[in-house]
Enzyme design. Structure first.
Site, PDB file in Angstrom:
ATOM      1  N   HIS A 112       7.255  58.702  28.264  1.00 49.52           N
ATOM      2  CA  HIS A 112       8.143  59.764  27.921  1.00 49.52           C
ATOM      3  C   HIS A 112       7.876  60.798  29.216  1.00 49.52           C
ATOM      4  O   HIS A 112       8.903  61.220  29.820  1.00 49.52           O
ATOM      5  CB  HIS A 112       7.865  60.711  26.750  1.00 49.52           C
ATOM      6  CG  HIS A 112       8.606  61.886  26.586  1.00 49.52           C
ATOM      7  ND1 HIS A 112       9.778  62.155  26.216  1.00 49.52           N
ATOM      8  CD2 HIS A 112       8.062  63.257  26.869  1.00 49.52           C
ATOM      9  CE1 HIS A 112      10.243  63.319  26.023  1.00 49.52           C
ATOM     10  NE2 HIS A 112       9.001  64.141  26.560  1.00 49.52           N
ATOM     11  N   GLU A 113       6.765  61.117  29.510  1.00 48.34           N
ATOM     12  CA  GLU A 113       6.248  62.000  30.748  1.00 48.34           C
ATOM     13  C   GLU A 113       6.961  61.248  32.208  1.00 48.34           C
ATOM     14  O   GLU A 113       7.150  62.092  32.795  1.00 48.34           O
ATOM     15  CB  GLU A 113       4.968  62.266  30.731  1.00 48.34           C
ATOM     16  CG  GLU A 113       4.294  62.946  29.565  1.00 48.34           C
ATOM     17  CD  GLU A 113       5.044  64.087  29.187  1.00 48.34           C
ATOM     18  OE1 GLU A 113       5.552  64.822  29.916  1.00 48.34           O
ATOM     19  OE2 GLU A 113       4.943  64.347  27.861  1.00 48.34           O
ATOM     20  N   HIS A 116      10.528  62.362  32.742  1.00 47.97           N
ATOM     21  CA  HIS A 116      10.437  63.491  33.375  1.00 47.97           C
ATOM     22  C   HIS A 116      10.303  63.503  34.674  1.00 47.97           C
ATOM     23  O   HIS A 116      11.093  63.926  35.585  1.00 47.97           O
ATOM     24  CB  HIS A 116       9.388  64.485  32.693  1.00 47.97           C
ATOM     25  CG  HIS A 116       9.720  65.126  31.558  1.00 47.97           C
ATOM     26  ND1 HIS A 116      10.882  65.599  31.197  1.00 47.97           N
ATOM     27  CD2 HIS A 116       8.897  65.230  30.218  1.00 47.97           C
ATOM     28  CE1 HIS A 116      10.970  66.144  29.740  1.00 47.97           C
ATOM     29  NE2 HIS A 116       9.903  65.710  29.479  1.00 47.97           N
TER      30      HIS A 116
END
Length: 242
Positions: A112-113, A116
């Site tokens: 998920h990071e 980003h």
């Protein structure tokens, strides 16, 4: 001027129960439920090891490499669920339990990071807009409530309206944050599938973790909207009592 404000209560000749506190309580309940679901889901899949045997750190590095991103570092930080991507320093910061473990939760959060980081590399507009808002939002978060209640106490509409405006910026920030987080999770799951880091059934379980995390942002936005509604109601009631 008959209105007296004290500890949130107001009335023609003194204090009475401020029913708008119900809005704050409702928002707190929504956040509590979302947080509880998130913590339970994350804890459940933190105990499930990935069949690939890779750690969150390794997953992050492979995803970044597969996306053609080579200027982003992956670091370990202390804390629980403190994982985040910093676009200023180009660093994916992973909590220790995500960084060094092979759990579905850890790998999912790491992915998920990285989502980003991919957004940042591709110039994803909502992420840019959110990052640009941070300085203004910090001001709003610190001064909106004091300014609003000073205006309410001293019957200064310009201050109550300024307080509402500043708080509205914080709500807007959360509104922008929601699609940014959902998109990062979508990118994460797509990369986990395309890189073969997880089996199909593991991706489904990881989706549960990321969906639970997304609900905390939905709850936070709902809570902020309820608080904004409370400010508007209080300001409107104060004007009627002028």
């Amino acid at each position: 001027m008959h209105t007296i404000l004290l500890y949130g209560g107001y009335g023609g000749y003194g204090l009475y129960f401020d029913w708008t506190y119900i809005l704050i309580i409702l928002g707190a309940i929504l956040c509590f439920i979302a947080s509880a679901v998130m913590n339970n889901t994350a804890s459940k899949y933190m105990k499930v090891a990935s069949s690939s045997g890779i750690t969150g750190e390794q997953a992050a590095e492979r995803i970044l490499s597969a996306a053609g991103i080579y200027d982003v570092q992956v670091n370990a930080i202390s804390g629980n669920l403190t994982d985040h991507y910093d676009p200023r320093t180009k660093v994916v910061n992973l909590a220790e339990e995500s960084y060094g473990k092979t759990s579905l939760t850890g790998i999912g959060v790491a992915a998920h990071e990285c989502g980003h980081a991919i957004q940042d590399a591709q110039g994803y507009a909502p992420l840019k807009f959110r990052s640009a808002m941070v300085p203004v939002v910090n001001i709003g978060a610190n001064f909106s409530w004091p300014i609003f209640f000073i205006g309410l106490i001293f019957q200064m509409d310009v201050l109550t309206e300024l307080g509402i405006l500043l708080f509205s910026l914080a709500v807007l920030f959360q509104l922008v944050t929601l699609p940014v987080e959902i998109d990062a999770s979508h990118r994460a799951l797509k990369m986990l599938e395309s890189t073969g880091l997880m089996r199909e059934d593991e991706v489904k379980d990881t989706r549960k973790v990321l969906s639970a995390a997304a609900m905390t942002y939905v709850a936070a936005l709902a809570s902020s909207l309820l608080q904004l509604l409370r400010l508007i109601i209080l300001a409107g009631g104060n004007r009627r009592n002028d």
